[in-house]
Design a protein around this motif. Structure first.
Motif, PDB file in Angstrom:
ATOM      1  N   MET A  62       0.708  -1.251  -0.390  1.00  0.00           N
ATOM      2  CA  MET A  62      -0.515  -0.533  -0.028  1.00  0.00           C
ATOM      3  C   MET A  62       1.265   0.958   0.528  1.00  0.00           C
ATOM      4  SD  MET A  62      -2.972  -0.560   0.323  1.00  0.00           S
ATOM      5  CE  MET A  62      -3.693  -2.379   0.176  1.00  0.00           C
ATOM      6  N   MET A 106      -2.106   2.259   5.549  1.00  0.00           N
ATOM      7  CA  MET A 106      -2.243   2.906   4.776  1.00  0.00           C
ATOM      8  C   MET A 106      -2.436   4.622   4.761  1.00  0.00           C
ATOM      9  SD  MET A 106      -5.214   0.503   3.453  1.00  0.00           S
ATOM     10  CE  MET A 106      -6.402   0.326   4.821  1.00  0.00           C
ATOM     11  N   ASN A 129      -0.623  -5.839   5.954  1.00  0.00           N
ATOM     12  CA  ASN A 129       0.284  -4.643   3.937  1.00  0.00           C
ATOM     13  C   ASN A 129       1.200  -4.604   3.341  1.00  0.00           C
ATOM     14  OD1 ASN A 129      -2.614  -3.946   4.381  1.00  0.00           O
ATOM     15  ND2 ASN A 129      -2.345  -2.022   5.704  1.00  0.00           N
TER      16      ASN A 129
END
Length: 624
Positions: A62, A106, A129
């Motif tokens: 991400m 994120m 992630n």
């Protein structure tokens, strides 16, 4: 003149003999090094194992910040956690994760202040992630087993595994030698007796479709020493050799003799129709096939023997041919001597497919371009009856056939123009047509093997066109007659009218060319014969039948006939003189169950369009 007579070996036995003879060639798959980047469609020779992991580093999945997961524990809406600039690193998707970090937050889940500190409202767990090393591929993993076709996605996976080159099965190279004194390269102006060589183009394309490559050699004249030299060269340079023509028992057919002298012949003559004269053999380790000269005969051998050979030499399983059940729209009579391959068109009017046989001549290559499938008649069968359910091997997809508009009956170039307009307008269906005459159209509509049937049937009692025939053959109203066009029928004669033909009564002074029984033009011809009191037996050429107006015009233009009935546009196309005889009504029968079909509606929209009227006006001889 001495002939070497052919065998008549059943197809299954011929294939068994041939593949037993060339089995070593099939087992020894050749290989070549290929660039992975260009390998889509190739076949792996051996299994491929990853040289590296993919990804080969811990990568951010991400856009955001990388962190130590433990630094985020306890974060919530009520108890947010603030991270200093020293506790995180800004990363984009695909960036390496710093060695001391193990998670990514994120970008939309953080809030940054003017000092560069970030506030987070939820914790992340380790490796959240993050794409860890080997997530997709681990070094040593098998990416593809042996003899696997490389798809676009597999090509990417092989590259991701660090393999930039690999051993692929070498595509078999098929040498193609055209032969014959009369054969010439493609030209717009062939001389009398010249035959344009197009078989090699057909077979090269077929070989490519099956995963092979082709090498077409120059045309070889019918001289034994020249052909033998070409065959030696071909077997030295290619994996398979195809010799075009020269495989029958004719005067200058040396193929079988040369293969026998240089190697082994296992079959000469197969019990198939068309395709009987084929020769199967081997020179050294190279399989050699002598193909018949007629294109349709050769295509049958290509499809039923060479196709298997190419796939197997390319390391591929031979794919099953797709088949459908269909109702036969016309009776077929076959010989017990042959396994016959009959080209058919397929239509779907309602819920079931209907198969209608096309012309069966071995030289009629357009019968393959128009065919939707192949009906096989076994060697021990006398044929198949109209209405019988038969199995058809598809040459097109079932979906394409299901959306085809089937138009049959009387020939008119107008139908091809409508087909072209349909194509240009991008309609989601195609038009398939066949020329079986006006009475053939009536039979097709009755048997539900066509959506539309073109007719121009003269009632010789009333002088009216079409109506009485519809009333007679469709008293239940199961078909409707739609208006089409008016068109001029007349006698076509050579330019300058050398025989001074003035009207139909003069046909007794010439060689006539007729249309087939059941066509509207044939009915008009017979009506005129009766009107002028002509004895059919004394009309030279009366039994010379053709299926289209252009075929009649071509014979007259070539000097094979002096005159024949046809439409004005055909005469104009061939530069012939034209003596008008009548203006007829050419209409279309429609099965009422197909009347609301989208393709049928589109057909009649085009029929009434200014675009079609403009085209027909240029062709000449039509009225609207």
């Amino acid at each position: 003149m001495k002939h070497n007579y052919l065998d008549n070996i059943p197809l299954s036995e011929a294939k068994e003999r041939f593949f037993s003879l060339v089995c070593h060639s099939l087992e020894t798959l050749k290989a070549e090094n290929v660039e992975t980047f260009l390998s889509a469609g190739r076949v792996t020779k051996n299994a491929l194992y990853a040289k590296i992991c993919s990804p080969h580093y811990n990568a951010s999945a991400m856009d955001g910040i990388s962190v130590k997961a433990r630094d985020t524990y306890g974060a919530s809406e009520n108890t947010p956690v603030v991270l200093s600039k020293e506790q995180y690193t800004v990363v984009d998707t695909g960036d390496p994760i710093p060695d001391n970090h193990d998670a990514v937050i994120m970008v939309e889940d953080i809030s940054e202040d003017e000092k560069g500190n970030v506030t987070i409202y939820s914790a992340v767990h380790p490796w959240q992630n993050v794409r860890q090393v080997g997530e997709d591929i681990c070094m040593g993993d098998m990416i593809a087993p042996s003899l696997t076709v490389v798809t676009p996605s597999l090509c990417g996976a092989i590259l991701a595994g660090g393999i930039t080159h690999f051993e692929a099965v070498k595509r078999p190279v098929l040498g193609i030698i055209p032969t014959g004194d009369e054969i010439v390269p493609p030209t717009e102006n062939p001389g009398k007796g010249d035959i344009i060589e197009f078989n090699s183009s057909i077979f090269s394309s077929m070989v490519k479709e099956w995963g092979g490559e082709s090498r077409v050699y120059p045309i070889v004249k019918d001289k034994k020493d020249l052909l033998e030299a070409a065959v030696k060269k071909g077997t030295e340079e290619c994996d398979v050799l195809l010799i075009l023509a020269g495989s029958s028992a004719g005067r200058d057919d040396y193929t079988c003799e040369i293969i026998k002298n240089l190697g082994t012949v296992c079959v000469h003559g197969i019990a198939v129709k068309p395709g009987k004269p084929a020769v199967l053999g081997k020179i050294g380790e190279v399989p050699v096939v002598g193909l018949p000269g007629y294109p349709v005969s050769a295509i049958v051998i290509m499809e039923n023997i060479v196709r298997d050979l190419v796939y197997r030499m390319g390391g591929l399983a031979v794919p099953e041919k797709k088949k459908v059940k269909a109702v036969l729209g016309k009776r077929i009579v076959s010989s017990l001597k042959y396994h016959e391959f009959v080209r058919v068109t397929l239509g779907k009017v309602g819920e079931s497919f209907t198969a209608v046989p096309l012309m069966r001549g071995a030289g009629v290559v357009t019968s393959f371009t128009k065919a939707d499938g192949i009906l096989e008649i076994p060697q021990d069968s006398e044929g198949a009856e109209q209405g019988e359910e038969v199995e058809i091997t598809l040459l097109k997809s079932a979906d394409e056939i299901s959306t085809s508009l089937i138009v049959t009956g009387s020939h008119d170039p107008m139908i091809d123009e409508i087909k072209d307009i349909m194509k240009k307008r991008g309609y989601p269906f195609t038009l398939s047509s066949s020329h079986v005459g006006s009475m053939g159209a009536i039979n097709a509509i009755k048997s539900k093997s066509a959506h539309l049937g073109g007719i121009h049937l003269l009632d010789t009692q009333s002088g009216e066109y079409n109506k009485s025939y519809v009333e007679k053959y469709f008293p239940d109203g199961s078909a409707k007659l739609y208006k089409g066009v008016g068109r001029i029928q007349g006698l076509m004669v050579r330019k300058g009218n050398p025989l001074d033909i003035k009207d139909f009564s003069d046909v007794t002074r010439c060689v006539y060319v007729n249309r087939q029984l059941g066509s509207g033009t044939r009915i008009l011809c017979d009506y005129l014969i009766g009107k002028y009191g002509i004895d059919k037996a004394k009309l030279e050429g009366y039994r010379n039948e053709e299926f289209t107006h252009t075929a009649v015009a071509a014979l007259i233009a070539s000097g094979n006939a002096d005159c024949g009935l046809g439409i004005y546009s055909a005469a104009k196309m061939y530069g012939l003189d034209f003596i008008p005889v009548s203006t007829e009504k050419y209409g279309f029968l429609v099965n009422v169950k197909a009347e609301s079909d989208e393709a049928v509606r589109a057909f009649f929209e085009i029929l009434e369009s200014d675009e079609l009227k403009e085209r027909l006006t240029q062709m000449g001889g039509y009225s609207f």
